[in-house]
Motif scaffolding. Structure first.
Motif, PDB file in Angstrom:
ATOM      1  N   ALA A 192       0.941  -1.140  -0.073  1.00  0.00           N
ATOM      2  CA  ALA A 192      -0.124  -0.087  -0.235  1.00  0.00           C
ATOM      3  C   ALA A 192       0.687   1.265   0.026  1.00  0.00           C
ATOM      4  CB  ALA A 192      -0.804   0.206   1.086  1.00  0.00           C
ATOM      5  N   ILE A 193       1.870   1.463   0.650  1.00  0.00           N
ATOM      6  CA  ILE A 193       2.878   2.498   0.682  1.00  0.00           C
ATOM      7  C   ILE A 193       3.454   2.685  -0.636  1.00  0.00           C
ATOM      8  CG2 ILE A 193       4.939   3.256   1.626  1.00  0.00           C
ATOM      9  CD1 ILE A 193       3.998   1.956   4.476  1.00  0.00           C
ATOM     10  N   ARG A 194       3.819   1.353  -1.070  1.00  0.00           N
ATOM     11  CA  ARG A 194       4.513   1.386  -2.419  1.00  0.00           C
ATOM     12  C   ARG A 194       3.668   2.041  -3.627  1.00  0.00           C
ATOM     13  NH1 ARG A 194       6.099  -3.575  -2.427  1.00  0.00           N
ATOM     14  NH2 ARG A 194       4.513  -4.131  -3.790  1.00  0.00           N
ATOM     15  N   GLU A 195       2.329   1.546  -3.479  1.00  0.00           N
ATOM     16  CA  GLU A 195       1.481   1.867  -4.335  1.00  0.00           C
ATOM     17  C   GLU A 195       0.815   3.401  -4.482  1.00  0.00           C
ATOM     18  OE1 GLU A 195      -1.101  -1.513  -4.836  1.00  0.00           O
ATOM     19  OE2 GLU A 195       0.413  -2.500  -5.886  1.00  0.00           O
ATOM     20  N   ALA A 196       1.062   4.057  -3.079  1.00  0.00           N
ATOM     21  CA  ALA A 196       0.530   5.356  -2.577  1.00  0.00           C
ATOM     22  C   ALA A 196       0.676   6.377  -3.899  1.00  0.00           C
ATOM     23  CB  ALA A 196       0.786   5.680  -1.371  1.00  0.00           C
ATOM     24  N   ASN A 197      -0.146   7.272  -4.130  1.00  0.00           N
ATOM     25  CA  ASN A 197      -0.213   8.226  -4.941  1.00  0.00           C
ATOM     26  C   ASN A 197       0.456   9.507  -4.625  1.00  0.00           C
ATOM     27  OD1 ASN A 197      -1.714   6.771  -6.845  1.00  0.00           O
ATOM     28  ND2 ASN A 197      -3.551   7.611  -6.425  1.00  0.00           N
ATOM     29  N   ASP A 198       0.706   9.618  -3.278  1.00  0.00           N
ATOM     30  CA  ASP A 198       1.632  10.626  -2.679  1.00  0.00           C
ATOM     31  C   ASP A 198       2.023  10.342  -1.327  1.00  0.00           C
ATOM     32  OD1 ASP A 198      -0.638  11.389  -0.814  1.00  0.00           O
ATOM     33  OD2 ASP A 198      -1.744  12.000  -2.395  1.00  0.00           O
ATOM     34  N   GLU A 199       2.762  10.880  -0.671  1.00  0.00           N
ATOM     35  CA  GLU A 199       3.166  10.666   0.700  1.00  0.00           C
ATOM     36  C   GLU A 199       2.185  10.897   1.550  1.00  0.00           C
ATOM     37  OE1 GLU A 199       6.952  12.835   3.092  1.00  0.00           O
ATOM     38  OE2 GLU A 199       7.792  11.766   1.067  1.00  0.00           O
ATOM     39  N   ASP A 200       1.227  11.610   1.469  1.00  0.00           N
ATOM     40  CA  ASP A 200       0.500  11.920   2.656  1.00  0.00           C
ATOM     41  C   ASP A 200      -0.522  10.433   2.927  1.00  0.00           C
ATOM     42  OD1 ASP A 200       1.078  14.473   3.666  1.00  0.00           O
ATOM     43  OD2 ASP A 200      -0.596  15.294   2.315  1.00  0.00           O
ATOM     44  N   TRP A 201      -0.801   9.866   1.633  1.00  0.00           N
ATOM     45  CA  TRP A 201      -1.454   8.470   1.396  1.00  0.00           C
ATOM     46  C   TRP A 201      -0.571   7.626   2.020  1.00  0.00           C
ATOM     47  CZ3 TRP A 201      -6.427   7.623   1.626  1.00  0.00           C
ATOM     48  CH2 TRP A 201      -6.687   6.430   1.489  1.00  0.00           C
ATOM     49  N   GLU A 210       4.393 -11.322  11.207  1.00  0.00           N
ATOM     50  CA  GLU A 210       5.700 -12.094  11.258  1.00  0.00           C
ATOM     51  C   GLU A 210       6.152 -12.099   9.734  1.00  0.00           C
ATOM     52  OE1 GLU A 210       6.091 -15.749  13.424  1.00  0.00           O
ATOM     53  OE2 GLU A 210       4.503 -14.766  14.913  1.00  0.00           O
ATOM     54  N   ALA A 211       5.386 -12.305   8.800  1.00  0.00           N
ATOM     55  CA  ALA A 211       5.587 -12.408   7.668  1.00  0.00           C
ATOM     56  C   ALA A 211       6.511 -11.044   7.089  1.00  0.00           C
ATOM     57  CB  ALA A 211       4.103 -12.352   6.747  1.00  0.00           C
ATOM     58  N   ALA A 212       7.412 -11.420   6.492  1.00  0.00           N
ATOM     59  CA  ALA A 212       8.366 -10.078   6.071  1.00  0.00           C
ATOM     60  C   ALA A 212       7.866  -9.528   4.797  1.00  0.00           C
ATOM     61  CB  ALA A 212       9.761 -10.695   5.932  1.00  0.00           C
ATOM     62  N   PRO A 213       7.658  -8.049   4.736  1.00  0.00           N
ATOM     63  CA  PRO A 213       7.374  -7.635   3.543  1.00  0.00           C
ATOM     64  C   PRO A 213       8.237  -7.324   2.518  1.00  0.00           C
ATOM     65  CG  PRO A 213       7.772  -5.953   5.530  1.00  0.00           C
ATOM     66  CD  PRO A 213       7.890  -7.252   6.032  1.00  0.00           C
ATOM     67  N   GLY A 214       7.569  -7.246   1.296  1.00  0.00           N
ATOM     68  CA  GLY A 214       8.972  -6.498   0.379  1.00  0.00           C
ATOM     69  C   GLY A 214       9.148  -5.246   0.690  1.00  0.00           C
ATOM     70  N   THR A 215       9.866  -4.653  -0.150  1.00  0.00           N
ATOM     71  CA  THR A 215      10.077  -3.093  -0.134  1.00  0.00           C
ATOM     72  C   THR A 215       8.829  -2.170  -0.209  1.00  0.00           C
ATOM     73  OG1 THR A 215      11.582  -1.339  -0.767  1.00  0.00           O
ATOM     74  CG2 THR A 215      11.117  -3.032  -2.381  1.00  0.00           C
ATOM     75  N   THR A 216       8.941  -1.140   0.307  1.00  0.00           N
ATOM     76  CA  THR A 216       7.989  -0.002   0.076  1.00  0.00           C
ATOM     77  C   THR A 216       8.648   0.729  -1.125  1.00  0.00           C
ATOM     78  OG1 THR A 216       9.243   1.488   1.431  1.00  0.00           O
ATOM     79  CG2 THR A 216       7.429   0.120   2.395  1.00  0.00           C
ATOM     80  N   GLY A 217       9.776   0.753  -1.639  1.00  0.00           N
ATOM     81  CA  GLY A 217      10.313   1.487  -2.684  1.00  0.00           C
ATOM     82  C   GLY A 217      11.035   2.660  -2.014  1.00  0.00           C
ATOM     83  N   HIS A 218      10.938   2.667  -0.780  1.00  0.00           N
ATOM     84  CA  HIS A 218      11.615   3.856  -0.159  1.00  0.00           C
ATOM     85  C   HIS A 218      12.270   3.587   1.184  1.00  0.00           C
ATOM     86  CE1 HIS A 218      11.750   7.652   2.306  1.00  0.00           C
ATOM     87  NE2 HIS A 218      11.594   8.392   1.286  1.00  0.00           N
ATOM     88  N   ALA A 219      13.685   3.623   1.138  1.00  0.00           N
ATOM     89  CA  ALA A 219      14.497   3.104   2.558  1.00  0.00           C
ATOM     90  C   ALA A 219      13.904   3.586   3.708  1.00  0.00           C
ATOM     91  CB  ALA A 219      15.966   3.540   2.290  1.00  0.00           C
ATOM     92  N   GLY A 220      13.664   4.974   3.785  1.00  0.00           N
ATOM     93  CA  GLY A 220      13.117   5.422   4.914  1.00  0.00           C
ATOM     94  C   GLY A 220      11.552   4.736   5.336  1.00  0.00           C
ATOM     95  N   PHE A 221      10.747   4.492   4.641  1.00  0.00           N
ATOM     96  CA  PHE A 221       9.408   3.878   4.929  1.00  0.00           C
ATOM     97  C   PHE A 221       9.980   2.387   5.231  1.00  0.00           C
ATOM     98  CE2 PHE A 221       6.989   7.363   3.043  1.00  0.00           C
ATOM     99  CZ  PHE A 221       6.203   7.452   4.028  1.00  0.00           C
TER     100      PHE A 221
END
Length: 193
Positions: free
Chosen positions: A79-88, A115-126
């Protein structure tokens, strides 16, 4: 293939289907590679008993979370990776965190979905923030944090823009557990209504 190996293979295939994830995403969730997981499913390599049990437990928890529309760590990262903007992206992060809190309060094993490890959000900070927040929630509930939450601090400070605080105020109002990860966000911005 002997009967026991066949049964393991079938159960791992069932766990994959129950998880609702792709083979690559489920392998990531379990902390292994897609190719390694494939060798377990084919019977070419035997997983440890711990891995086998973990796969079933996490798959079941992911399935239950999906049925109840509860966000998991993999779903939150997506959901973070697919967000249209940083607020979302922030909203999705906090919604995922709030869903984790609900699961941890239930004390019924459903927190295994996190416990399931996520993939990347596309942003190291997130990515780091998701791991640190997850670890913090597990610790606050008196539970051991998942292995995937053990991350190194960001190499440089991440201080997201704030509408009415300057950098010094943000740093001053950041909880210690975030500052240790080199992430600076005022505690009040992590509260949800």
């Amino acid at each position: 293939m002997d009967k026991d190996s066949q049964a393991v293979s079938e159960q791992l295939t069932h766990a994959l289907a129950e998880s609702g994830l792709s083979q690559a995403a489920f392998a990531t969730a379990l902390g292994t590679s897609a190719s390694r997981f494939s060798t377990y499913r084919s019977g070419r390599t035997k997983p440890t008993a711990q891995f086998f049990l973990r796969a079933g437990r996490i798959a079941h928890a992911l399935h239950a979370a999906r049925e109840y529309r509860i966000m998991t760590a993999p779903a939150t990262a997506t959901a973070i990776r697919e967000a249209n903007d940083e607020d979302w992206a922030w909203r999705m992060l906090l919604q995922g965190r709030d869903h984790l809190r609900l699961l941890l309060r239930r004390h019924d094993g459903s927190e295994a979905a996190w416990e399931a490890a996520p993939g990347t959000t596309g942003h190291a900070g997130f990515d780091t923030l998701l791991a640190v927040l997850t670890a913090h929630e597990f610790e606050a509930a008196g539970e051991d944090p998942p292995d995937w939450t053990k991350v190194d601090p960001l190499p440089e400070r991440w201080i997201p823009e704030h509408p009415f605080m300057d950098r010094d105020e943000i740093i001053q109002r950041t909880p210690d557990y975030l500052a240790q990860a080199n992430i600076f966000i005022p505690a009040r911005d992590l509260a949800t209504a």
